[in-house]
Design an enzyme around this catalytic site. Structure first.
Site, mmCIF file in Angstrom:
data_model
loop_
_atom_site.group_PDB
_atom_site.id
_atom_site.type_symbol
_atom_site.label_atom_id
_atom_site.label_comp_id
_atom_site.label_asym_id
_atom_site.label_seq_id
_atom_site.Cartn_x
_atom_site.Cartn_y
_atom_site.Cartn_z
ATOM 1 N N HIS A 13 0.977 -1.464 0.020
ATOM 2 C CA HIS A 13 -0.337 -0.466 -0.054
ATOM 3 C C HIS A 13 1.179 1.422 -0.350
ATOM 4 C CE1 HIS A 13 -3.651 -2.821 0.952
ATOM 5 N NE2 HIS A 13 -4.097 -1.922 1.480
ATOM 6 N N GLY A 58 -12.095 0.847 5.473
ATOM 7 C CA GLY A 58 -10.281 0.595 4.733
ATOM 8 C C GLY A 58 -10.497 0.766 3.906
ATOM 9 N N HIS A 59 -9.220 0.560 3.657
ATOM 10 C CA HIS A 59 -8.319 1.557 2.323
ATOM 11 C C HIS A 59 -8.933 2.106 1.494
ATOM 12 C CE1 HIS A 59 -7.747 -2.316 0.325
ATOM 13 N NE2 HIS A 59 -8.608 -1.732 0.172
ATOM 14 N N GLY A 60 -9.054 3.777 1.420
ATOM 15 C CA GLY A 60 -9.288 4.064 0.059
ATOM 16 C C GLY A 60 -9.648 4.685 -0.065
#
Length: 346
Positions: A211, A252-254
């Site tokens: 990431h 979560g991511h993003g």
């Protein structure tokens, strides 16, 4: 009873001073200047030396029997009350109560401008003026911490992190790969900026995706205890100004969360979803990945959202549907079960 071990009572305060402090109060024309208020209590427990408040109509009955010297009530309140209780009408009694807490109480615990000896602070880190860095805090290279900030015991601030002014970071928080604005509160145990849950599967093996995004948190944001906010894989994870995020929330991511949104405990938001401005997600809500929740939308507790929600809509249930449809389905299901049980008994 408020414990004097943790909070200092600044009372007594004259009732006239309280009215002046709250500004937007509509009070009776004549109030005796000698009325002294010693504390803030709920209606059921208030004494003749206390002030109380009524923000939820469920508790209106207690206003008839309370012993409180004064009570803050809604602006349009016309119900019955103890004739000995002075009614102070406010546009938002709960907001007035919040201001009163600050007027009456201060924490016993103080934070001197000091770096504790057990803290480990890299030479290249920049610590602002009047900061408190607690026991066993670790601050790595190139970190910047703004003026008047508090970093409590056992917290970890990773390399290159930038934290604005007036931050309060409680115990055992870890922050990596993040840029954080001013006036941010992060409660104990929160984890910010770790890898998101990103894997690609090839020939039965789940390969971790590195990431390279970060977490960006705006100004005047509060993040609850043990909440986790993952950094983005390519796009950054963004929390805009004025958001309030409860304990035990997974972001979560993003994910992008718009200004002023409220997210209640145990909610999970999967990667790359966007939450608009001033949205409300109730407790234990689940949001699937890559969705768009429009501005002002609301999701009732335990709602499971699997598709986009238009701005201003209120939904509930799992899968989430318009709230009135969900209520109707619940009633119909109850009726069907009742009919089914009756037939079984026959």
């Amino acid at each position: 009873m408020v414990s004097s071990n943790f909070y200092k009572n600044l009372g007594p305060r004259k009732l006239t001073a309280i009215i002046d402090f709250l500004h937007d109060i509509i009070a009776p024309p004549k109030i005796h200047e000698d009325i002294a208020i010693h504390d803030i209590k709920i209606l059921q427990e208030a004494s003749p030396n206390d002030i109380s408040f009524l923000s939820n109509p469920k508790y209106s009955e207690f206003l008839k029997t309370t012993k409180a010297a004064a009570c803050i009530v809604p602006k349009n309140f016309t119900g019955e009350a103890n004739p000995n209780t002075v009614l102070l009408h406010a546009q938002n009694p709960y907001f007035a109560y919040g201001k009163l807490i600050d007027f009456f109480y201060t924490p016993i615990k103080s934070y001197p401008a000091k770096i504790m000896k057990s803290a480990i602070v890299a030479d290249s880190a920049t610590i602002g003026k009047n900061c408190y860095i607690g026991h066993n805090v670790v601050i790595e290279d190139d970190v910047i911490i703004g003026d008047n900030s508090i970093i409590e015991a056992g917290s970890f601030i990773g390399r290159g992190v930038n934290i604005g002014r007036n931050a309060r970071i409680e115990q055992h928080v870890s922050i990596n790969y993040a840029i954080i604005g001013d006036d941010v509160v992060i409660l104990a145990g929160a984890k910010i900026g770790q890898d998101g849950f990103g894997f690609s599967t090839e020939k039965g093996v789940h390969h971790k995706i590195f990431h390279i995004g970060i977490v960006k948190i705006g100004n005047n944001v509060e993040i609850g205890a043990n909440t986790t906010i993952d950094r983005g894989s390519l796009q950054d994870t963004i929390i805009k100004d004025l958001c309030r995020i409860d304990n035990l929330v997974q972001i979560g991511h993003g994910v992008k969360i718009g200004k002023g949104s409220i997210i209640v405990a145990q909610t999970g938001i999967a990667g790359s979803s966007t939450i608009g401005k001033y949205c409300t997600l109730g407790g234990q809500v689940g949001i699937a990945g890559h969705l768009n929740i429009g501005d002002g939308a609301q999701v009732a507790a335990q709602g499971g959202v699997a598709q986009n929600i238009e701005a201003g809509k209120i939904v509930g249930g799992s899968p989430a549907i318009p709230i009135m449809d969900w209520h109707r389905q619940s009633i119909i299901m109850k009726q069907l079960l009742k009919t089914s049980n009756s037939k079984l008994k026959k």
